[in-house]
Design a protein around this motif. Structure first.
Motif, PDB file in Angstrom:
ATOM      1  N   VAL A  17      34.638  49.967  39.362  1.00 31.08           N
ATOM      2  CA  VAL A  17      35.049  49.122  40.487  1.00 31.08           C
ATOM      3  C   VAL A  17      34.259  49.492  41.749  1.00 31.08           C
ATOM      4  O   VAL A  17      33.842  48.616  42.513  1.00 31.08           O
ATOM      5  N   LEU A  18      34.010  50.784  41.971  1.00 28.40           N
ATOM      6  CA  LEU A  18      33.203  51.196  43.120  1.00 28.40           C
ATOM      7  C   LEU A  18      31.766  50.674  43.012  1.00 28.40           C
ATOM      8  O   LEU A  18      31.195  50.218  44.005  1.00 28.40           O
ATOM      9  N   ALA A  19      31.191  50.737  41.820  1.00 29.30           N
ATOM     10  CA  ALA A  19      29.822  50.235  41.625  1.00 29.30           C
ATOM     11  C   ALA A  19      29.766  48.726  41.879  1.00 29.30           C
ATOM     12  O   ALA A  19      28.841  48.232  42.533  1.00 29.30           O
ATOM     13  N   GLU A  20      30.769  48.006  41.398  1.00 26.45           N
ATOM     14  CA  GLU A  20      30.809  46.561  41.646  1.00 26.45           C
ATOM     15  C   GLU A  20      30.963  46.271  43.139  1.00 26.45           C
ATOM     16  O   GLU A  20      30.360  45.331  43.658  1.00 26.45           O
ATOM     17  N   GLY A  21      31.781  47.066  43.815  1.00 23.74           N
ATOM     18  CA  GLY A  21      31.961  46.879  45.256  1.00 23.74           C
ATOM     19  C   GLY A  21      30.675  47.112  46.018  1.00 23.74           C
ATOM     20  O   GLY A  21      30.330  46.356  46.934  1.00 23.74           O
ATOM     21  N   GLY A  22      29.928  48.149  45.651  1.00 28.73           N
ATOM     22  CA  GLY A  22      28.645  48.415  46.299  1.00 28.73           C
ATOM     23  C   GLY A  22      27.660  47.273  46.086  1.00 28.73           C
ATOM     24  O   GLY A  22      26.969  46.850  47.014  1.00 28.73           O
ATOM     25  N   ALA A  23      27.630  46.745  44.860  1.00 26.16           N
ATOM     26  CA  ALA A  23      26.742  45.618  44.570  1.00 26.16           C
ATOM     27  C   ALA A  23      27.161  44.385  45.367  1.00 26.16           C
ATOM     28  O   ALA A  23      26.312  43.654  45.890  1.00 26.16           O
ATOM     29  N   TYR A  24      28.487  44.164  45.474  1.00 25.39           N
ATOM     30  CA  TYR A  24      28.960  43.019  46.252  1.00 25.39           C
ATOM     31  C   TYR A  24      28.502  43.117  47.700  1.00 25.39           C
ATOM     32  O   TYR A  24      28.000  42.143  48.257  1.00 25.39           O
ATOM     33  N   TRP A  25      28.683  44.267  48.341  1.00 20.80           N
ATOM     34  CA  TRP A  25      28.317  44.396  49.751  1.00 20.80           C
ATOM     35  C   TRP A  25      26.815  44.254  49.936  1.00 20.80           C
ATOM     36  O   TRP A  25      26.346  43.743  50.951  1.00 20.80           O
ATOM     37  N   TRP A  26      26.029  44.708  48.973  1.00 21.86           N
ATOM     38  CA  TRP A  26      24.576  44.555  49.072  1.00 21.86           C
ATOM     39  C   TRP A  26      24.195  43.076  48.996  1.00 21.86           C
ATOM     40  O   TRP A  26      23.343  42.601  49.752  1.00 21.86           O
ATOM     41  N   LEU A  27      24.849  42.339  48.084  1.00 21.39           N
ATOM     42  CA  LEU A  27      24.597  40.894  47.990  1.00 21.39           C
ATOM     43  C   LEU A  27      25.100  40.169  49.235  1.00 21.39           C
ATOM     44  O   LEU A  27      24.487  39.200  49.687  1.00 21.39           O
ATOM     45  N   LYS A  28      26.204  40.647  49.809  1.00 22.20           N
ATOM     46  CA  LYS A  28      26.728  40.043  51.037  1.00 22.20           C
ATOM     47  C   LYS A  28      25.735  40.224  52.174  1.00 22.20           C
ATOM     48  O   LYS A  28      25.504  39.320  52.974  1.00 22.20           O
ATOM     49  N   ARG A  29      25.115  41.396  52.257  1.00 28.06           N
ATOM     50  CA  ARG A  29      24.101  41.643  53.288  1.00 28.06           C
ATOM     51  C   ARG A  29      22.910  40.698  53.097  1.00 28.06           C
ATOM     52  O   ARG A  29      22.397  40.126  54.051  1.00 28.06           O
ATOM     53  N   ALA A  30      22.489  40.518  51.849  1.00 24.83           N
ATOM     54  CA  ALA A  30      21.384  39.589  51.569  1.00 24.83           C
ATOM     55  C   ALA A  30      21.767  38.168  51.956  1.00 24.83           C
ATOM     56  O   ALA A  30      20.941  37.423  52.492  1.00 24.83           O
ATOM     57  N   GLN A  31      23.030  37.803  51.718  1.00 25.53           N
ATOM     58  CA  GLN A  31      23.486  36.469  52.109  1.00 25.53           C
ATOM     59  C   GLN A  31      23.433  36.301  53.618  1.00 25.53           C
ATOM     60  O   GLN A  31      22.990  35.276  54.126  1.00 25.53           O
ATOM     61  N   LEU A  32      23.878  37.302  54.355  1.00 24.24           N
ATOM     62  CA  LEU A  32      23.889  37.209  55.815  1.00 24.24           C
ATOM     63  C   LEU A  32      22.477  37.131  56.383  1.00 24.24           C
ATOM     64  O   LEU A  32      22.225  36.383  57.323  1.00 24.24           O
ATOM     65  N   PRO A  84      25.077  29.978  52.432  1.00 25.52           N
ATOM     66  CA  PRO A  84      26.517  29.755  52.575  1.00 25.52           C
ATOM     67  C   PRO A  84      27.385  30.710  51.747  1.00 25.52           C
ATOM     68  O   PRO A  84      28.486  31.039  52.148  1.00 25.52           O
ATOM     69  N   VAL A  85      26.912  31.138  50.585  1.00 24.61           N
ATOM     70  CA  VAL A  85      27.675  32.077  49.754  1.00 24.61           C
ATOM     71  C   VAL A  85      26.723  33.117  49.170  1.00 24.61           C
ATOM     72  O   VAL A  85      25.538  32.842  48.979  1.00 24.61           O
ATOM     73  N   PRO A  86      27.234  34.319  48.875  1.00 28.59           N
ATOM     74  CA  PRO A  86      26.361  35.327  48.250  1.00 28.59           C
ATOM     75  C   PRO A  86      25.942  34.889  46.848  1.00 28.59           C
ATOM     76  O   PRO A  86      26.694  34.221  46.145  1.00 28.59           O
ATOM     77  N   ARG A  87      24.747  35.297  46.447  1.00 37.24           N
ATOM     78  CA  ARG A  87      24.293  35.039  45.077  1.00 37.24           C
ATOM     79  C   ARG A  87      25.199  35.805  44.117  1.00 37.24           C
ATOM     80  O   ARG A  87      25.701  36.870  44.445  1.00 37.24           O
ATOM     81  N   GLY A  88      25.385  35.275  42.946  1.00 35.62           N
ATOM     82  CA  GLY A  88      26.124  35.996  41.918  1.00 35.62           C
ATOM     83  C   GLY A  88      27.634  35.897  42.018  1.00 35.62           C
ATOM     84  O   GLY A  88      28.342  36.664  41.376  1.00 35.62           O
ATOM     85  N   MET A  89      28.169  34.984  42.809  1.00 34.82           N
ATOM     86  CA  MET A  89      29.623  34.884  42.940  1.00 34.82           C
ATOM     87  C   MET A  89      30.276  34.464  41.632  1.00 34.82           C
ATOM     88  O   MET A  89      31.404  34.838  41.361  1.00 34.82           O
ATOM     89  N   GLY A  90      29.560  33.728  40.791  1.00 35.18           N
ATOM     90  CA  GLY A  90      30.093  33.377  39.476  1.00 35.18           C
ATOM     91  C   GLY A  90      30.336  34.616  38.632  1.00 35.18           C
ATOM     92  O   GLY A  90      31.338  34.723  37.928  1.00 35.18           O
ATOM     93  N   VAL A  91      29.422  35.574  38.725  1.00 29.85           N
ATOM     94  CA  VAL A  91      29.576  36.838  38.002  1.00 29.85           C
ATOM     95  C   VAL A  91      30.808  37.580  38.511  1.00 29.85           C
ATOM     96  O   VAL A  91      31.588  38.126  37.723  1.00 29.85           O
ATOM     97  N   TYR A  92      31.022  37.577  39.815  1.00 27.08           N
ATOM     98  CA  TYR A  92      32.173  38.283  40.373  1.00 27.08           C
ATOM     99  C   TYR A  92      33.489  37.593  40.011  1.00 27.08           C
ATOM    100  O   TYR A  92      34.518  38.250  39.884  1.00 27.08           O
ATOM    101  N   ARG A  93      33.484  36.291  39.836  1.00 26.79           N
ATOM    102  CA  ARG A  93      34.700  35.604  39.387  1.00 26.79           C
ATOM    103  C   ARG A  93      35.070  36.061  37.979  1.00 26.79           C
ATOM    104  O   ARG A  93      36.232  36.289  37.673  1.00 26.79           O
ATOM    105  N   VAL A  94      34.066  36.193  37.117  1.00 27.54           N
ATOM    106  CA  VAL A  94      34.311  36.678  35.757  1.00 27.54           C
ATOM    107  C   VAL A  94      34.735  38.143  35.803  1.00 27.54           C
ATOM    108  O   VAL A  94      35.695  38.551  35.130  1.00 27.54           O
ATOM    109  N   LEU A  95      34.044  38.947  36.601  1.00 28.83           N
ATOM    110  CA  LEU A  95      34.383  40.369  36.695  1.00 28.83           C
ATOM    111  C   LEU A  95      35.794  40.598  37.212  1.00 28.83           C
ATOM    112  O   LEU A  95      36.447  41.567  36.817  1.00 28.83           O
ATOM    113  N   ALA A  96      36.279  39.724  38.075  1.00 23.50           N
ATOM    114  CA  ALA A  96      37.648  39.876  38.590  1.00 23.50           C
ATOM    115  C   ALA A  96      38.649  39.807  37.439  1.00 23.50           C
ATOM    116  O   ALA A  96      39.589  40.608  37.375  1.00 23.50           O
TER     117      ALA A  96
END
Length: 126
Positions: free
Chosen positions: A84-99, A104-116
């Motif tokens: 979960v920590l590794a996924e969180g780190g990847a999410y924040w890195w993708l969020k930074r790339a989005q910003l 409009p949305v971070p890349r890979g959000m479909g993957v995070y929906r499945v991971l949830a």
């Protein structure tokens, strides 16, 4: 209630239209998305790095400092937390790339929906 002109922490203002082709925020009818400020980008980068730093740190504290016995149950729980920590780190890195790209949305959000859903099943089973 009217708000003052101050920007709250974590917010940024919507700028005037910089020209044709500027990305539009889907929630702010036809207004361009603002560029994030440097402190916001630093904060998001720090969140990503700290998530990843916590992976070895938590392992070391639990096993090395607190002497958690390395039983299969303990190691399974630790592994789930670390995933979960590794996924969180990847999410924040993708969020930074989005910003930075003003997408409009971070890349890979479909993957995070499945991971949830997968995480729920793994955490419930673990």
């Amino acid at each position: 209630m009217e708000r003052s002109g101050a920007v709250l922490p974590g917010e940024f203002r919507v700028a005037e239209c910089p020209g044709p082709g500027a990305p539009r925020c889907p929630f702010l009818k036809n207004r361009p998305m603002a560029s994030p400020t440097v402190p916001v980008l630093r904060r998001v980068r720090t969140l990503a790095i700290l998530e990843w730093v916590n992976i070895p740190l938590i392992s070391w504290v639990l096993i090395g400092v607190l002497g958690m016995p390395p039983t299969p149950a303990n190691l399974t729980g630790l592994l789930l937390v670390l995933v979960v920590l590794a996924e969180g780190g990847a999410y924040w890195w993708l969020k930074r790339a989005q910003l930075t790209s003003r997408s409009p949305v971070p890349r890979g959000m479909g993957v995070y929906r499945v991971l949830a859903r997968v995480n729920l099943a793994l955490l419930a089973g673990g």
